[in-house]
Design an enzyme around this catalytic site. Sequence first.
Site, PDB file in Angstrom:
ATOM      1  NE  ARG A 188      -6.164  11.259  -8.511  1.00  0.00           N
ATOM      2  CZ  ARG A 188      -6.883  12.365  -9.719  1.00  0.00           C
ATOM      3  NH1 ARG A 188      -7.592  12.441 -10.749  1.00  0.00           N
ATOM      4  NH2 ARG A 188      -8.373  11.986  -9.026  1.00  0.00           N
TER       5      ARG A 188
HETATM    6  C1  FAD Z   1      -7.199   0.407 -15.283  1.00  0.00           C
HETATM    7  C2  FAD Z   1      -7.394   0.915 -14.269  1.00  0.00           C
HETATM    8  C3  FAD Z   1      -8.187   2.403 -14.137  1.00  0.00           C
HETATM    9  C4  FAD Z   1      -7.799   2.962 -13.472  1.00  0.00           C
HETATM   10  N1  FAD Z   1      -8.181   4.705 -13.414  1.00  0.00           N
HETATM   11  C5  FAD Z   1      -8.346   5.646 -12.041  1.00  0.00           C
HETATM   12  C6  FAD Z   1      -9.000   7.119 -12.506  1.00  0.00           C
HETATM   13  O1  FAD Z   1      -9.814   6.781 -13.412  1.00  0.00           O
HETATM   14  N2  FAD Z   1      -8.650   7.614 -10.990  1.00  0.00           N
HETATM   15  C7  FAD Z   1      -7.592   7.308 -10.255  1.00  0.00           C
HETATM   16  O2  FAD Z   1      -7.662   8.042  -9.239  1.00  0.00           O
HETATM   17  N3  FAD Z   1      -6.534   6.184 -10.171  1.00  0.00           N
HETATM   18  C8  FAD Z   1      -7.246   5.392 -11.251  1.00  0.00           C
HETATM   19  N4  FAD Z   1      -6.001   4.062 -11.616  1.00  0.00           N
HETATM   20  C9  FAD Z   1      -5.305   3.296 -10.244  1.00  0.00           C
HETATM   21  C10 FAD Z   1      -5.480   3.378  -9.023  1.00  0.00           C
HETATM   22  O3  FAD Z   1      -6.300   2.325  -8.884  1.00  0.00           O
HETATM   23  C11 FAD Z   1      -5.422   4.421  -8.106  1.00  0.00           C
HETATM   24  O4  FAD Z   1      -4.725   4.852  -8.080  1.00  0.00           O
HETATM   25  C12 FAD Z   1      -6.231   3.164  -6.580  1.00  0.00           C
HETATM   26  O5  FAD Z   1      -6.835   3.968  -5.377  1.00  0.00           O
HETATM   27  C13 FAD Z   1      -5.073   2.778  -6.409  1.00  0.00           C
HETATM   28  O6  FAD Z   1      -4.360   2.417  -5.253  1.00  0.00           O
HETATM   29  P1  FAD Z   1      -3.670   0.963  -4.629  1.00  0.00           P
HETATM   30  O7  FAD Z   1      -5.290   0.115  -3.295  1.00  0.00           O
HETATM   31  O8  FAD Z   1      -4.672  -0.609  -5.597  1.00  0.00           O
HETATM   32  O9  FAD Z   1      -2.639   1.693  -4.180  1.00  0.00           O
HETATM   33  P2  FAD Z   1      -1.148   0.823  -4.504  1.00  0.00           P
HETATM   34  O10 FAD Z   1      -1.844   0.683  -6.472  1.00  0.00           O
HETATM   35  O11 FAD Z   1      -1.611  -0.532  -3.797  1.00  0.00           O
HETATM   36  O12 FAD Z   1      -0.623   2.113  -4.112  1.00  0.00           O
HETATM   37  C14 FAD Z   1      -0.623   3.137  -4.757  1.00  0.00           C
HETATM   38  C15 FAD Z   1       0.071   4.289  -3.414  1.00  0.00           C
HETATM   39  O13 FAD Z   1      -0.793   3.895  -2.021  1.00  0.00           O
HETATM   40  C16 FAD Z   1       0.010   3.401  -1.080  1.00  0.00           C
HETATM   41  N5  FAD Z   1      -0.990   3.133   0.102  1.00  0.00           N
HETATM   42  C17 FAD Z   1      -1.159   1.938  -0.420  1.00  0.00           C
HETATM   43  N6  FAD Z   1      -2.472   1.473   0.462  1.00  0.00           N
HETATM   44  C18 FAD Z   1      -1.935   2.762   1.831  1.00  0.00           C
HETATM   45  C19 FAD Z   1      -2.814   3.039   2.586  1.00  0.00           C
HETATM   46  N7  FAD Z   1      -3.246   2.107   3.525  1.00  0.00           N
HETATM   47  N8  FAD Z   1      -2.556   3.635   3.577  1.00  0.00           N
HETATM   48  C20 FAD Z   1      -0.878   5.078   3.167  1.00  0.00           C
HETATM   49  N9  FAD Z   1      -0.749   5.012   1.990  1.00  0.00           N
HETATM   50  C21 FAD Z   1      -0.945   3.631   1.126  1.00  0.00           C
HETATM   51  C22 FAD Z   1       1.198   2.937  -1.540  1.00  0.00           C
HETATM   52  O14 FAD Z   1       2.073   2.756  -1.262  1.00  0.00           O
HETATM   53  C23 FAD Z   1       1.127   3.641  -3.001  1.00  0.00           C
HETATM   54  O15 FAD Z   1       2.305   5.094  -2.505  1.00  0.00           O
HETATM   55  C24 FAD Z   1      -6.807   3.185 -12.506  1.00  0.00           C
HETATM   56  C25 FAD Z   1      -5.911   1.854 -12.478  1.00  0.00           C
HETATM   57  C26 FAD Z   1      -6.597   0.731 -13.313  1.00  0.00           C
HETATM   58  C27 FAD Z   1      -5.621  -0.075 -13.163  1.00  0.00           C
END
Ligand code: FAD
Length: 325
Positions: A188
């Site tokens: 992660r």
């Molecule tokens: C119902 C549900 C189920 C989930 N299941 C899982 C799972 O099974 N496995 C898992 O790993 N996660 C899971 N997650 C968490 C989430 O989906 C992941 O962590 C996902 O990768 C977050 O991506 P995001 O674009 O929403 O990031 P954000 O929430 O927008 O940002 C997360 C972090 O990434 C950074 N970031 C975003 N974009 C960039 C970029 N382009 N460059 C550099 N840094 C960046 C942000 O600054 C922040 O620090 C789940 C979430 C939900 C709501």
Amino acid sequence: MTTWPCAAVPKAPLAARTTLRVGGTAEWLLEPASSSELAAAVQAVRERGMDLWLLGGGANLVIADGELPGAVIATDRLKRVWRWHGEGDPFAVEIPPEHFPEREIGASAWLVAWAGESMPGLVNRSKALGWTGIEGLAGVPGSLGGGVAMNAGGSWGELWDNVERVRILEPDGTIQDHGREFFTPSYRNAHLGPRIVLGAVLRLEQSHKIAVENKVREYLEHKRRVQPVTEWSAGCIFKNPPKEQTGGKGAGQLIDEAGLKGRSIGDAQISPLHGNFLVNRGNATGEDVMSLIDEVTARVADRTGIHLEREVKLWPAGGPLQAGS
Ligand SMILES: Cc1cc2nc3c(=O)[nH]c(=O)nc-3n(C[C@H](O)[C@H](O)[C@H](O)COP(=O)(O)OP(=O)(O)OC[C@H]3O[C@@H](n4cnc5c(N)ncnc54)[C@H](O)[C@@H]3O)c2cc1C
């Protein structure tokens, strides 16, 4: 009047841009529509000495109430996915993935996408093409950029298993393509520091459509059974501690054994279905959520001596991606 090199909104509400639906406003929200606009926006934020926050799909974020000082750059307009032949610059020509010659089972196939492309969208695309590799990300919301930064994944694999190359906006403002070997992704966390993901190349393998569809369906059905997937949440709140420390128990089980399933503060609740999911039942505030996270951390530590490490990012407490002066 402040002008920006891309679409910009002052005092922009953030809650609706997160899957947990909590948080106040951003002093500025910038919405670049291309990677060059994003690079110019970052430069402008830096010149103004502001904190910079990078927002993908908001699926792993807990944002505090009130105004977040600085500029939030959202990647959600940087959406596009295409295929690559495996030679030359993968970001140069955007060939629609559907334009693929005859199928060759077992051969490599590459999907390329800008950072704002949604991960569920990529999984669907790979399913439609019959390309195997990222089925394990079925049901993981968010953007490709966030997935790369977080090394999204689970028991069926991680995104970095398939990342071949990443286009990065470096802290010095240059744009660089790095091969997988440049990075040291772990559980992660891709350890990107202040680097910004502009796009990535995923290496998949051509397979049978039905096989890919079946895997995606199986994983989604499993998640629907064990996770509150239809509620507002930010996914797992805590990372699973090392197995040697817990005898193989995950964070959810430790929280469950501490009697915390169903515990709520305001409308923030530890899901009765899965102890590692905190859900917003309607009107939770950032403060409710953060208080509940603190309480869970303290109660599990009292009971087991284990300090749960947060998986979700807290804004502003966790610090900006790049700090202003
Ligand atoms: C119902 C549900 C189920 C989930 N299941 C899982 C799972 O099974 N496995 C898992 O790993 N996660 C899971 N997650 C968490 C989430 O989906 C992941 O962590 C996902 O990768 C977050 O991506 P995001 O674009 O929403 O990031 P954000 O929430 O927008 O940002 C997360 C972090 O990434 C950074 N970031 C975003 N974009 C960039 C970029 N382009 N460059 C550099 N840094 C960046 C942000 O600054 C922040 O620090 C789940 C979430 C939900 C709501």
